[in-house]
Structures are given as structure tokens and as C-alpha cells.
Design a protein around this motif. Structure first.
Motif, PDB file in Angstrom:
ATOM      1  N   ASP A  25      90.193   6.962 -33.131  1.00  0.00           N
ATOM      2  CA  ASP A  25      89.876   5.714 -33.829  1.00  0.00           C
ATOM      3  C   ASP A  25      91.053   5.259 -34.691  1.00  0.00           C
ATOM      4  OD1 ASP A  25      88.390   3.564 -34.589  1.00  0.00           O
ATOM      5  OD2 ASP A  25      87.004   4.671 -35.863  1.00  0.00           O
ATOM      6  N   THR A  26      91.267   3.956 -34.742  1.00  0.00           N
ATOM      7  CA  THR A  26      92.279   3.380 -35.612  1.00  0.00           C
ATOM      8  C   THR A  26      91.965   1.893 -35.736  1.00  0.00           C
ATOM      9  OG1 THR A  26      94.617   3.019 -35.973  1.00  0.00           O
ATOM     10  CG2 THR A  26      93.884   2.925 -33.701  1.00  0.00           C
ATOM     11  N   THR A  27      92.684   1.199 -36.587  1.00  0.00           N
ATOM     12  CA  THR A  27      92.477  -0.238 -36.735  1.00  0.00           C
ATOM     13  C   THR A  27      92.995  -0.977 -35.504  1.00  0.00           C
ATOM     14  OG1 THR A  27      92.778   0.031 -39.088  1.00  0.00           O
ATOM     15  CG2 THR A  27      93.033  -2.192 -38.227  1.00  0.00           C
ATOM     16  N   GLY A  28      92.262  -1.993 -35.084  1.00  0.00           N
ATOM     17  CA  GLY A  28      92.793  -2.899 -34.067  1.00  0.00           C
ATOM     18  C   GLY A  28      92.416  -2.608 -32.631  1.00  0.00           C
ATOM     19  N   VAL A  42      89.414  -2.800 -31.095  1.00  0.00           N
ATOM     20  CA  VAL A  42      88.554  -3.861 -30.564  1.00  0.00           C
ATOM     21  C   VAL A  42      89.387  -5.113 -30.310  1.00  0.00           C
ATOM     22  CG1 VAL A  42      86.517  -5.279 -30.994  1.00  0.00           C
ATOM     23  CG2 VAL A  42      86.571  -2.928 -31.808  1.00  0.00           C
ATOM     24  N   ALA A  43      90.265  -5.439 -31.243  1.00  0.00           N
ATOM     25  CA  ALA A  43      91.106  -6.627 -31.087  1.00  0.00           C
ATOM     26  C   ALA A  43      91.975  -6.505 -29.835  1.00  0.00           C
ATOM     27  CB  ALA A  43      91.979  -6.812 -32.332  1.00  0.00           C
ATOM     28  N   ALA A  76      89.502  -6.783 -26.736  1.00  0.00           N
ATOM     29  CA  ALA A  76      88.912  -8.122 -26.667  1.00  0.00           C
ATOM     30  C   ALA A  76      89.993  -9.165 -26.405  1.00  0.00           C
ATOM     31  CB  ALA A  76      88.160  -8.427 -27.961  1.00  0.00           C
ATOM     32  N   GLY A  77      91.167  -8.957 -26.996  1.00  0.00           N
ATOM     33  CA  GLY A  77      92.281  -9.887 -26.771  1.00  0.00           C
ATOM     34  C   GLY A  77      92.692  -9.882 -25.303  1.00  0.00           C
ATOM     35  N   TYR A 134      79.895  -0.540 -29.212  1.00  0.00           N
ATOM     36  CA  TYR A 134      81.005   0.119 -29.890  1.00  0.00           C
ATOM     37  C   TYR A 134      80.443   1.257 -30.707  1.00  0.00           C
ATOM     38  CZ  TYR A 134      83.555  -4.145 -28.863  1.00  0.00           C
ATOM     39  OH  TYR A 134      84.144  -5.192 -28.218  1.00  0.00           O
ATOM     40  N   HIS A 135      81.182   2.338 -30.797  1.00  0.00           N
ATOM     41  CA  HIS A 135      80.780   3.408 -31.703  1.00  0.00           C
ATOM     42  C   HIS A 135      82.019   4.075 -32.266  1.00  0.00           C
ATOM     43  CE1 HIS A 135      78.931   6.721 -33.606  1.00  0.00           C
ATOM     44  NE2 HIS A 135      79.399   7.607 -32.760  1.00  0.00           N
ATOM     45  N   SER A 136      81.993   4.194 -33.572  1.00  0.00           N
ATOM     46  CA  SER A 136      83.090   4.790 -34.305  1.00  0.00           C
ATOM     47  C   SER A 136      82.507   6.028 -34.961  1.00  0.00           C
ATOM     48  CB  SER A 136      83.520   3.750 -35.351  1.00  0.00           C
ATOM     49  OG  SER A 136      84.675   4.140 -35.982  1.00  0.00           O
TER      50      SER A 136
END
Lengths: 299, 299, 299, 299
Positions: D17-20, D22-23, D26-27, D41-43
Motif C-alpha cells: 500500500d502507498t499513496t496514489g 487508485v489514481a 483509475a487514471g 478496494y481494500h487497504s
């Protein structure tokens, strides 16, 4: 039928409630040496009615089913003129006729249960208004009859006549077996009043909603439109009032906003199967006593 | 207590199974004019033991609870030396003592049920090993006693002595009321063997897992580690074997991968509350008969 | 409020569905360094509408709730004129006002949950149309206001006037707190249309049936008369149509022929408590998005 | 396969897991015009791992499954070396091989579901260690292979050799189809470690208890002996540790003191059927992501 199952007699009785009924029945059985292995009693304060179901080991009695019936008739006669009762022998398998349409999940489930020895039943035949299911049914060693029903539309009078003709055939095929249960396994045709009357207490339907919500057609679509969070199914005796007969069993399953009406149709099948199988088993094991529009179920 | 509730006597009996028990009991009641409003029977083929619970309208009998006990003793004596039985009067409210710690959700639930008139009980007192809950308990009109227990750590001998001292106080406070039930409402202290023995059949615990899974400490954390899809709770009689006593009631709730161990702790409370409340009600209504390490529950 | 709970922002958004919405929102959050810890998405094919709920760790963003709202407004504006959205801060506890009558089990349950730290809420006050519950409520540190309502019967005009007067007082007491939720915890009074309108999306009712079955008065008695095998409860937003608002949560419990209408009343309370507590929690945690007469619930 | 079902691609991905993340995903999809119809989604805070499942309308993308895989590989590569992912095409039906023994209720259930068009699957074949079930299986148009296993008893070495020989045949018959799932539908034989390893993540078992309670043989008899009030079933991936693999789904059903061990066997079948059918569906729809000994299930 499980051949290893113990030989038993099942007694059911309904009568006006009063003091001493249990003593009268239990005394009769004790005097005959009867060993009670299951006993359910219900005293209904609202109607003043009494219900019981008793299961006796056959070999504990010095006589057979026929004589038990004769002797028990005397006991029942003492309990008032409105008393109704039955004595059945678990060695005499119950006969079942199944009516199906295209949605065959309930039929597949019951065939599978009979094949696995789970339901105490002899499947006399399956009657379908399409012929697609014949091969599978016959592979299970069960006769299959195709009785076509008129499709929607067309001249109403001609359609009504064709429908009456089809139901005449169904009646004939069913009554040949004098079945203990006529199972409408998602049959999708409304039984005419004369069949409802003649098969009262034996015609069992599975309705795909948690009644009394969503009576009639397309209940899952009604449920979807209302936004309910659980969907259900109801197993009930068929009466001339659509989806309003005595309820035998119901259950529900959780749905959420992600379920479309089509998802509900699919997911609801799991509950329809289970609820019909439970209701049918209870009916065949003489666990269901009907009084007015309600049932007493001794599970 | 619901003051509008009908006055009734509740009879329970366990004895070796044989022919004629029901006839004997029902005959006795019928002779006395007893009107049975609820009756449960169970015949256990594995142990050869028979169990019954009968509820009789008090005003249908020409005598009171004391004489019913005397007369019923004769009936019970006929059924063998191992027979155990009770006769209780629904006008005599049952006394309950509750033991609590810091996790107070079960205590709040029971206080709320008593306040709402849902549980047929007189709360004799609440004993807590912290004093924080005193004001709420007392606002409900129930005495609260604070009995401090030694915290973990420190000298083991000193701790054991302090604990024995604390349990001595608990015993004293409890036994003063001769309660029908001692409820460990998430008490979090293991009862010493002598209390288990002296309160056998009256000490009721709620364990926060679906036993026999996850015995002992931190069951939700064990459940989380194993990745189960349902968590549960178990209400059982306390015995010297930790979490191994006769089970009265159990239930479960669905969890998923999104639930952390802390979420399980929170969500499990709903099941703990419900399972304890049901188990306690059944115990107080004499619906639970213990035999060996199992229970017969007439619901 | 759990003081150890992590500081988070909760974003909800509904807008017409199209390609790229998730990318737009996720891109915005990723650019700001936002760490998403929970994310729910729903795309509704029937209405062509899109719904999301996202939870972000507060400390992962270089700005606070106010600036998040300002910046997110730009994102939302890109997604069409009908877009609705919220950003809430888990450090700002939600305010709740509870309306009760005599059946206090739901109120006791919520008080207990707040006392046990289970509900993320500040109970602003309880308003009752009887004063009996005041002492317990106040023992929980919550203000209690008694607003008497006219009893049934008497002159209809005078009664209507008294009722309007009482509801005026209720409105005043409620609106003083600008609550996030107005909970009708078995309040037993039908809200007038103006309050339904002004509290739309905030007034939450618990109805004691599995809607849409048994709308209106005495649902358990209706359920008893129909002979259903499960009874239920429904938590829904209040609208001017009686018991017809968007459903948040429902659940059921099994009953049988032995349960009288009074037993159903008692047993149904367990489901009412649970369903209301779940529905209220989800509402307060911004898990419920209303669209038309249905809800999307991200559990 | 439902021929009216929409053509879709299903993407699953697990990564640290880290930031970004999904972006990024999805991007990528938005840039290609991809219309997301389902997204989970699951974190996981305990492991620091991220999981997602996305469903995209095939016709919204300007390229096919092969090119989607190629392009998505680049996205996945950005997310770290431990990333695992899949892209499947709902037009390519999944192949299933079923292993059965004498207890055929789960097999009947799955055959019925496939016949009713409920499971998105092509049944490649059924392998049984008895030949009794052949005719029914073949009536469903599914090949049936009989592979006899040595009965209990006899010379241990000869028996081990015969068993290894039988498992060799099973391996050969299974691997010919390179199935997406190998279903042990109450197969009653313990898979040897090499098959557990080679079929890891594809071999699915139904165990007839609520694991981790009652591992191993005769779980219903264990449950009966302990006096539990609910019995259950567990669908899990097979690993060399008996009944200890990652759990996909579990459910329970209520029993009471009147249920013998034989009754539990019969009643438990309803839960086994349901739990296996759900678990298998989720597996085949790529809803189950395994991480360590636990599963993430996007329902």
C-alpha cells in the motif's frame, strides 16, 4: 427413504382445548406400551384450540398402523366433534408430483435431494409446461410429462380454453397418483379455483418474496424498486386467494444497493430452494397442522 | 415482572426414559384440573434420558405452589431415583446478581431490559471491579458494590492473596442474596474452583467467541488472525474447565476482510448482548435443563 | 468518541455517472498526498448515477478540513451541476437528539451504547412525551425535556391544536442543537409534514415491521394475524408518506406458532434495537447516500 | 454462461500500500475510456497491503483483453516488485473439475446450478471414487470418470501404493483440462502434499464444520458431543495443513437438543451446499484475493 430409519407411527391431532387432552392421549399410548420418541404440543390462547404431534416407535406397540388408527379414533372421538387427526406409518413413502416451468432451480434441488436420500418421498412424476427438462428428470428415474400451456397474448377466449384444457390434463396426470403433495416448483401458472379446492392442504407453492410483501408478478422487481435490504421467499399452501394461503416457512437473504433486480432473481433462488425444501419436508413428515389461515409447525 | 402476566407454575423434570412418563405427569395434572399452557418434551436416544417442562395456569389448580410441590414429589418419586425436578411460581421474581468489569455493554443492555420490563427479574446488586459504573447502576435503583481486584503484574503471591481476598468479598456479597443467577457480564476474571462448584448451574458467563473456537483470552484477535468470516458469542454455565461448560445459547455475526480486530471487538458486542440476554431469560424462565455437559433448552 | 481513533476526513459524493470520475477524485487526492484508508464506489445502471465514499488520513494531507472542502468543491464542480458532496472531520462529533415515548428499549440501548463508547456521537438531549424516563437519561449526563402530547380522544380540534403546540415545542428544542440526526426511538407520534420536510435526510425512524409489510399501527398484531414465520424491523428516513421513506437497514428474527402477538412485541425489540443502532451508526459515519427513495449504504 | 450477460474485463491487483495507487489505476483506465462498472478496494493496515478488483465494460475500451493485459502490466510494474495481478475476460468461461465420493449433495447442487445457468462455468468433468453417480452426471452432459480408491484397512503399504496410484490418475484427469477450479465436493480423501502445492489457489474444499472448530473427521459428531447450538460449513483453499487453508466463506444453521448427530449431518448439508456454491462463484468471478493465510473477498 432411508432404509436404516426406524419404523415409526406419526400421530397428529387438532381439537378444542380443554383440560386432560394430553393425559387422554398419553394414557392411551402408555396403556398400549407405546414408546414416544418425539412429542410436540401447542395450545393456542387466541383460538382456544389444541394441537399435537406424537411419534411412536412401531415395535413398541403390539398392533399395526391399521389397528392404531381404529383405536385412536375412539380417543379422538372423546375430544369433541371438531377434532381432526391423522396416523401415518413412516414405512409408507409419501408420493409427490412436481409442476415446473422454465425456472428449474427448485426442481433441480428437489431431484438432487431425493437422489441423495434426503427427502422421505417417492417422486411420482414431474409435469412441465416446456419439454426441455425431460431428459434430466428421466435420468433421475422419474417420469416426465410435457403439458404445453398457451403463451401470453392472442385471443383471450381461445387462450382461456387452451389453458383450461391444459389444466384438465394436469389434473388427470396428478390425480392418477393420489399424491400427498403437489409441489408448484416455480410453476408460474395460477391454479384454477377448482384445483385449489380439490388439492387443499396438499398443493404447496414457493413464492419468491417475503409475503405479504410483493404479492403477484415479478416480486424481485418490486423489491428492487422499494429498496429493501433483505429479500425472501415463502412456502405456503395454495388457496384461491393469490399468495394468501397458510404460510409454512419463510426465510430471507441480505441484498444491498449493488444488487440489480437480476441479481436479486439469482440470489433469491438460494432462499427459494431452501424454503421450499424445508416446507416440503415438514409437510411430508406431518409436521404442519393447518388451522384457519395459519399453520402450526412442529419442527 | 410484568404485573399483567398470568399467574403460572413451571414444572421441570429429568429422569431415565421409559414408557408412560408423559401419561403419569399429564394424568396427575389432569386429575387436579391443571390447565397446561406450554409443554416441552425431549427424549434423548443417546443417553436414554427424558426431559420435560410444563407450564400450568395457577388458578386452574385447587392448591398453591407449596402443595403442588408436595404432590408432584410423589409423581417424581415414581419415575426413578435419579429424577430431578423443580416447581416454580411465576409470581416469585428471580433474583440476579451481576458481576462486571470495564467493558460494560452487557451490563447496560441488561439494565435497559430490566428498566423496560423485559426480563422477569429482580436485580439484587451489581458488583464491579472498577467504580466508574456506580452512578448509572444506582440511577437504575440497583445497589452497586465496588470490589477492587489486583492489577496484572507485581509479586505473584501477593497478587494471588489479594485476588482470593477480593473473591471472598464477592462471594459474601453474592451469597447474601441467594441469587437464582450470577451473571458474569464480561467480568474478565476467572472464577476460582470453589465458586464454580458452589454456584454450579447458576453462574452464567458470556464468552466472546463461537465456542469451542477461540477459548481463553482475546478471542476476537484469534478470530482475526485465522481469517474467519463470522464471529460469535457463547452463553454457558461456568465450570472449573475454562470456557468448557454446558452451552445455553450461541449466535454469530458476519464480518469481512475490512474488519480489523478492533472492529470485531465492537461488532461482536451486538452478539454478546443478545446471546447473554437470551440465555439469561431462558435460565430464569426454567427453560434450560442441564444433563452432563449439555443443555436441553425448551424455547 | 473514541479518543484513540485516528483523525480522518470522510468524503461522500453523488453525481451522474461517466468515465473518469474515480480518476478525477483519486488524482486530486494523490496529488495532495492523501492516504485513502477506506473507499466505496457504486455505479447504478438503473439511474445512471455514481456514488462514492472515501476516507482519508487527516495527517496525510498538508491542509485542514476547511481547505479540503474548498479544494474538493472544484473537483465536484467538474463532475456536473447535479453533483452533491460532503466532507466531514471525524474529530467533530455529530450531535443527536432523541425523541421517545413510553416504549423505551431503543432509548436504553442507545444510551448504553453511548456510555460504552460505541457510537461516535454527542447526545444533545432526549425529548419525551412522558416524564418517567427523565432520571435515567439525566444519570447518563444527557438533558431530558418533557413535552406532553394530548392523549387520544376528546375534541378533535382542541387535540389538533395541542398537538401542533407540542410539535412546535419539539421543533424548538431540536433545532436549538442543529443536530445531524433526529432519532425517533419508538416516538409513536407521526411527524407533521413541515418537520418531515425541514428535517429531511436527518430524521430517522425505527418501524417495527419488515417494510413494506405491515405499514402503520400495531404491525406485530398484523404479523400475528397473517401467520408469518419471521418478524422484522426497518430503519428509514422519515418522509411525509408514512413508513415509506428511504430504507437504511432491515433485519428479521424467527417466530413460530407458539409466539403470541405480545411475544412478538417483546421479541421484536431485539431487532428494533439492533437495526436502529446500525442505521444510526451508518448515518453518523456518512455511510448512507440517499438517491430518490433508495439508499446506497457503504458498510 | 448467460449469453445475455454484458462483456466485461475483470482486473484484480494486490501490492504494497502507498499513496496514489487508485489514481494510477483509475487514471490508466480513464485515459483509455474504460467504463468501470464495479470497483472494490481494500487497504489492510495490519499487513500494509493494498487490494483491488475492477470490472470494466469491454466495449468501452478501444482494445481487447490481450492488449489490456499488456498495457496493464506497465501499470502494475510501477506499483512495486511484489505486485500480483490478473485480467480476465467474462466471455472466456472458466473450467471446473469436480471430485466426489458417495455423499453427493454438493455435486447435485452444483450440477443443478450449472443446468439452471446460475454458475459462470464449464464443467470439464466429474471424477468419483465410486461409479454410482455416473449416469446422472452424464445426463447433464458432463463426462464422468471413475477412479477407485482403496478401502480402509488391509496392508498399509499396499494401501498407500494404491492410493498414490489413484491420485496419479486423478492428477492426470484433472490437469488435462488445466481447470480454474478443482472442487472437492465432499471428496473425503485428503489430497497429497504435491497436489496441494500444484493446485494451490485453485483446489477448493468444503469442510462440514465452522472452522477452526472440529477439524478432521466426523465434525458433526464432534459438534453433537460438545452440545453447540449452531453448526456450520467452511469453504476454503486446500493447503497441506488439514482444514487450515485460507477461508473463502462460512455460514451456520441453528440446531437444538432434539437434533441427533445424524440430524446434524442431514441439516448441515443445506449449509455445505450454499457455502460451497457461494465460495466457488466468488472464486470463478475473481472476487477472492489470497494474502498469506487469509482472503479478501469483494462480494
Amino acid at each position: 427413504m432411508d432404509p436404516t430409519a426406524e419404523h415409526r407411527y406419526v400421530i397428529t391431532l387438532s381439537c378444542p382445548d380443554t383440560t386432560g387432552i394430553v393425559a387422554r392421549i398419553a394414557g392411551f399410548l402408555a396403556d398400549a406400551g407405546g414408546w414416544i420418541v418425539e412429542a410436540g404440543y401447542h395450545s393456542d390462547p387466541a383460538t382456544g384450540w389444541f394441537f399435537t404431534r406424537q411419534v411412536v416407535r412401531a415395535e413398541s406397540l403390539p398392533f399395526g398402523a391399521e389397528e392404531l388408527r381404529e383405536r385412536f379414533a375412539t380417543v379422538a372421538a372423546d375430544l369433541g366433534g371438531d377434532t381432526t387427526w391423522t396416523v401415518t406409518d413412516t414405512r409408507e413413502p409419501k408420493r409427490v408430483v412436481m409442476l415446473v416451468s422454465e425456472e428449474a432451480h427448485c426442481m433441480h434441488d428437489i431431484l438432487g435431494r431425493v437422489a441423495a436420500g434426503e427427502l422421505p418421498v417417492r417422486l411420482a412424476c414431474v409435469i412441465g409446461n416446456h419439454d426441455r427438462l425431460g431428459p434430466i428428470v428421466r435420468a433421475h428415474g422419474v417420469p416426465f410429462h410435457h403439458v404445453p400451456f398457451p403463451p401470453p397474448g392472442g385471443d383471450p377466449d381461445a387462450r382461456a380454453a387452451a389453458k383450461a384444457e391444459a389444466f384438465g390434463q394436469v389434473r388427470h396426470l396428478v390425480e392418477e397418483h393420489d399424491p400427498h403433495a403437489v409441489v408448484l416448483a416455480r410453476f408460474m401458472q395460477i391454479l384454477p379455483p377448482d384445483l385449489c379446492r380439490d388439492w387443499a392442504g396438499r398443493a404447496i407453492n414457493i413464492h419468491h418474496s417475503f409475503l405479504p410483501s410483493f404479492v403477484g408478478a415479478r416480486p424481485y422487481h418490486q423489491a428492487y424498486a422499494r429498496g429493501v435490504k433483505l429479500i425472501g421467499a415463502t412456502c405456503h399452501y395454495v388457496t384461491p386467494d393469490l399468495d394468501a394461503g397458510p404460510i409454512i416457512e419463510q426465510d430471507v437473504i441480505r441484498v444491498d444497493h449493488g444488487d440489480t433486480a437480476a441479481d436479486m432473481v439469482r440470489r433469491g433462488r438460494d432462499i427459494e430452494r431452501l424454503v421450499l425444501a424445508r416446507g416440503l419436508r415438514w409437510h411430508l413428515e406431518d409436521r404442519v397442522l393447518v388451522h384457519g389461515n395459519k399453520t402450526v409447525v412442529f419442527p
